[in-house]
Design a protein around this motif. Structure first.
Motif, PDB file in Angstrom:
ATOM      1  N   ASP A 131      35.451  16.819  63.515  1.00 61.15           N
ATOM      2  CA  ASP A 131      34.203  16.172  63.792  1.00 61.15           C
ATOM      3  C   ASP A 131      33.358  17.029  64.157  1.00 61.15           C
ATOM      4  O   ASP A 131      33.284  17.774  65.411  1.00 61.15           O
ATOM      5  CB  ASP A 131      34.576  15.162  64.916  1.00 61.15           C
ATOM      6  CG  ASP A 131      33.235  14.237  65.033  1.00 61.15           C
ATOM      7  OD1 ASP A 131      32.419  14.464  64.149  1.00 61.15           O
ATOM      8  OD2 ASP A 131      33.449  13.415  65.992  1.00 61.15           O
ATOM      9  N   ALA A 132      32.159  17.447  63.339  1.00 64.10           N
ATOM     10  CA  ALA A 132      31.141  18.273  63.794  1.00 64.10           C
ATOM     11  C   ALA A 132      29.915  17.606  63.986  1.00 64.10           C
ATOM     12  O   ALA A 132      28.720  17.978  63.834  1.00 64.10           O
ATOM     13  CB  ALA A 132      30.979  19.207  62.547  1.00 64.10           C
ATOM     14  N   GLY A 133      29.887  16.231  64.153  1.00 66.85           N
ATOM     15  CA  GLY A 133      28.759  15.579  64.448  1.00 66.85           C
ATOM     16  C   GLY A 133      27.825  15.386  63.422  1.00 66.85           C
ATOM     17  O   GLY A 133      28.093  15.338  62.197  1.00 66.85           O
ATOM     18  N   GLY A 138      22.845  24.846  66.433  1.00 69.13           N
ATOM     19  CA  GLY A 138      23.483  25.334  67.702  1.00 69.13           C
ATOM     20  C   GLY A 138      24.415  24.253  68.399  1.00 69.13           C
ATOM     21  O   GLY A 138      24.915  24.414  69.477  1.00 69.13           O
ATOM     22  N   THR A 139      24.928  23.424  67.380  1.00 70.01           N
ATOM     23  CA  THR A 139      25.806  22.237  68.055  1.00 70.01           C
ATOM     24  C   THR A 139      27.334  22.590  67.478  1.00 70.01           C
ATOM     25  O   THR A 139      28.121  21.824  67.836  1.00 70.01           O
ATOM     26  CB  THR A 139      25.075  21.092  67.753  1.00 70.01           C
ATOM     27  OG1 THR A 139      25.444  20.723  66.107  1.00 70.01           O
ATOM     28  CG2 THR A 139      23.832  20.551  68.238  1.00 70.01           C
ATOM     29  N   VAL A 140      27.372  23.114  66.529  1.00 73.77           N
ATOM     30  CA  VAL A 140      28.701  23.397  65.769  1.00 73.77           C
ATOM     31  C   VAL A 140      29.847  24.233  66.519  1.00 73.77           C
ATOM     32  O   VAL A 140      29.333  25.294  66.533  1.00 73.77           O
ATOM     33  CB  VAL A 140      28.390  23.737  64.378  1.00 73.77           C
ATOM     34  CG1 VAL A 140      29.798  23.979  63.525  1.00 73.77           C
ATOM     35  CG2 VAL A 140      27.625  22.783  63.544  1.00 73.77           C
ATOM     36  N   SER A 141      30.706  23.787  66.664  1.00 71.84           N
ATOM     37  CA  SER A 141      31.907  24.579  67.600  1.00 71.84           C
ATOM     38  C   SER A 141      32.698  25.285  66.671  1.00 71.84           C
ATOM     39  O   SER A 141      32.666  25.168  65.251  1.00 71.84           O
ATOM     40  CB  SER A 141      32.815  23.488  68.061  1.00 71.84           C
ATOM     41  OG  SER A 141      33.859  24.025  68.639  1.00 71.84           O
ATOM     42  N   ASP A 142      33.003  26.493  67.243  1.00 70.80           N
ATOM     43  CA  ASP A 142      33.814  27.533  66.449  1.00 70.80           C
ATOM     44  C   ASP A 142      35.208  26.955  66.142  1.00 70.80           C
ATOM     45  O   ASP A 142      35.771  27.692  65.377  1.00 70.80           O
ATOM     46  CB  ASP A 142      34.056  28.711  67.510  1.00 70.80           C
ATOM     47  CG  ASP A 142      32.980  29.556  67.732  1.00 70.80           C
ATOM     48  OD1 ASP A 142      31.919  29.460  66.839  1.00 70.80           O
ATOM     49  OD2 ASP A 142      32.699  30.137  68.606  1.00 70.80           O
ATOM     50  N   ALA A 149      34.790  19.812  57.662  1.00 68.50           N
ATOM     51  CA  ALA A 149      34.106  19.393  58.812  1.00 68.50           C
ATOM     52  C   ALA A 149      33.694  18.039  58.477  1.00 68.50           C
ATOM     53  O   ALA A 149      33.127  17.706  57.141  1.00 68.50           O
ATOM     54  CB  ALA A 149      33.006  20.288  58.879  1.00 68.50           C
ATOM     55  N   LEU A 150      33.653  17.035  59.394  1.00 67.44           N
ATOM     56  CA  LEU A 150      33.263  15.586  59.350  1.00 67.44           C
ATOM     57  C   LEU A 150      32.105  15.570  59.816  1.00 67.44           C
ATOM     58  O   LEU A 150      31.791  15.943  60.800  1.00 67.44           O
ATOM     59  CB  LEU A 150      34.315  14.629  59.924  1.00 67.44           C
ATOM     60  CG  LEU A 150      34.006  13.033  59.880  1.00 67.44           C
ATOM     61  CD1 LEU A 150      34.039  12.750  58.282  1.00 67.44           C
ATOM     62  CD2 LEU A 150      34.860  12.561  60.882  1.00 67.44           C
ATOM     63  N   VAL A 151      30.959  15.192  58.803  1.00 69.47           N
ATOM     64  CA  VAL A 151      29.646  15.654  59.468  1.00 69.47           C
ATOM     65  C   VAL A 151      28.978  14.061  59.164  1.00 69.47           C
ATOM     66  O   VAL A 151      29.336  13.257  58.026  1.00 69.47           O
ATOM     67  CB  VAL A 151      28.952  16.300  58.586  1.00 69.47           C
ATOM     68  CG1 VAL A 151      27.425  16.680  58.823  1.00 69.47           C
ATOM     69  CG2 VAL A 151      29.557  17.935  58.719  1.00 69.47           C
ATOM     70  N   GLU A 152      27.976  13.849  60.014  1.00 70.40           N
ATOM     71  CA  GLU A 152      27.201  12.411  59.849  1.00 70.40           C
ATOM     72  C   GLU A 152      25.795  12.750  59.213  1.00 70.40           C
ATOM     73  O   GLU A 152      25.168  13.861  59.691  1.00 70.40           O
ATOM     74  CB  GLU A 152      26.986  11.960  61.315  1.00 70.40           C
ATOM     75  CG  GLU A 152      26.165  10.572  61.029  1.00 70.40           C
ATOM     76  CD  GLU A 152      26.056   9.652  62.620  1.00 70.40           C
ATOM     77  OE1 GLU A 152      25.282   8.709  62.578  1.00 70.40           O
ATOM     78  OE2 GLU A 152      26.462  10.573  63.545  1.00 70.40           O
TER      79      GLU A 152
END
Length: 462
Positions: A131-133, A138-142, A149-152
């Motif tokens: 879940d990458a929001g 600057g918000t994507v985790s390593d 990536a599940l992205v909204e």
């Protein structure tokens, strides 16, 4: 709003416009009269009948980028520039269509309804879902590395979302919608070499819930898309001053010549093209000391592809010499603009700030029509790439747009000759304030237009 408040110095003084360019200002009243006299060298020659006939020819056939209709329009534009003796060039660039041969997605080996993004990379990948929001900068985790990536959807572009997770090592994108029940959305960019697929909001929220509950979710993306290369064009025509009168600066005046698929595009944007051609006809026979480039761009409707390509291939020396870009898009719609003054004409900048182009535009309308048109903030047209490299730029358009916008009914019957005349006059007079011989260069001008007080409007274009 739209009140006239000329800020004119009575004595000679230096004046700093919002663009940051210093002008030396002569006696106010005499200068205003002088400016009007120079305006007349341009505006009295403008023929809305010429412009109307151009629109009639161009809108007889849709001009979708990459089609014979675009070529027909380009050949006409090119011939008109050449007939004026301008140094004319047709600049080709590639565009791409995509045919989806196969699109599928599985969650833990169970197939779900999915839609491949336009331009998605072809391939089959199975990996753990993360879940990458919204995949904002600057918000994507390593932790997304090696995962899908599940992205909204929402807040930033599809391309940016893909790039943000790709930069962190994601191997695929499964994006869920922000509203509604559709999974048909999304666009990927050239070089984003991971599959990207859309699903519905309900499907996405269900997956988010599972991941939040600590479940391990495996996803498979299977995409096969055929890439079809086509050609679109920019038409460039250069009008150069005599060598002993050349300031070394460049002013550009542009529009886009393509239409939406199956759209006649009379107002969008044969109207802008008609003004570019008409101003070229007039400037050819008007004294200048600054190079003027008349430009029409293909593939604006695909996301400013033509103008972006044009700016990208310019040598830095040309960019450094460009002092203003005037963009005209949809300047003839009879039913556009609602009840705003001057038919709703407004100047949009990318950052919502005044610049040299808006200063000149407001000053010109104040002189010509006793009303200073406002400025606002909007992208979505070909002023964007010029702004991005630091060139003062603005879009001239009647806003809000007319009911025929992007429809088969965008035809010649809905064009106002009065609005064509006004918009061409304003842009022509504004540009001429820079290129006329008695303003030898912006940074050392002795005669310049008075500034006026003009307002920001948060006015939606559609």
């Amino acid at each position: 709003m739209f009140r006239r408040k000329s800020i004119i110095s009575v004595l000679a003084a230096s004046m700093l416009l919002s663009s940051g360019v210093v002008y030396a200002q002569a006696n106010g009243a005499q200068n205003a009269q002088s400016d009007t006299a120079f305006d007349n060298k341009v505006i009295k020659k403008i023929s809305s009948e010429n412009m109307y006939n151009t629109i009639k020819y161009l809108s007889a056939v849709p001009r979708e980028a990459g089609t014979e209709g675009e070529v027909r329009g380009v050949e006409y534009i090119e011939s008109q520039f050449k007939s004026l003796g301008l140094e004319t060039k047709r600049i080709p660039f590639p565009i791409y269509d995509y045919k989806t041969n196969h699109e599928a997605a599985k969650i833990n080996d169970t197939e779900i309804a999915a839609h491949a993004f336009s331009g998605s990379y072809s391939g089959t990948i199975t990996a753990e879902l993360f879940d990458a929001g919204k995949a904002l900068p600057g918000t994507v985790s390593d932790e997304v590395k090696g995962k899908i990536a599940l992205v909204e959807r929402g807040e930033n572009t599809f391309v940016d979302k893909i790039q943000n997770v790709l930069d962190k090592g994601a191997v695929g994108v499964l994006m869920y919608n922000s509203t509604g029940t559709s999974n048909v959305f999304g666009q990927a960019a050239e070089g984003q070499n991971i599959p990207a697929v859309g699903i519905t909001r309900a499907q996405g929220l269900d997956l988010v819930k599972k991941l939040n509950n600590g479940e391990k979710v495996s996803a498979t993306l299977d995409v096969d898309i055929q890439k079809i290369e086509k050609t679109s064009y920019v038409v460039e025509a250069k009008l150069k001053p005599k060598k002993n009168k050349d300031t070394g600066q460049i002013v550009t005046i542009g529009s886009h010549h393509d239409s939406v698929p199956n759209g006649p595009g009379a107002n969008d944007d044969a109207s802008g093209v008609s003004a570019v051609l008409e101003l070229a006809r007039i400037f050819v026979n008007t004294p200048i000391d600054t190079e003027v480039r008349f430009l029409t761009f293909g593939s604006e409707e695909r996301g400013m592809v033509g103008s972006s390509f044009y700016v990208s291939q310019l040598p830095q020396s040309d960019i450094d010499r460009m002092v203003a870009h005037f963009q005209m898009d949809m300047i003839g719609g009879a039913k556009a603009g609602e009840d705003h003054p001057l038919g709703g004409l407004i100047m949009y900048t990318i950052d919502g700030k005044k610049n040299l182009v808006t200063d000149l535009g407001a000053s010109s309308t104040s002189r010509l029509y006793d009303v200073a048109i406002p400025y606002g903030q909007l992208g979505r047209s070909d002023h964007q790439p010029f702004h991005d490299v630091g060139i003062p730029s603005a879009l001239f358009i009647h806003s809000p747009v007319e009911p025929q916008y992007h429809k088969p009914t965008d035809t010649i019957e809905h064009i106002s000759k009065e609005k064509l005349q006004q918009a061409a006059s304003i842009v022509g007079a504004s540009a001429y304030q820079i290129v006329r011989p008695d303003t030898p260069a912006l940074d050392r001008a002795h005669v310049a237009p008075a500034t006026v007080d003009y307002d920001f409007e948060n006015r939606p274009v559609d």
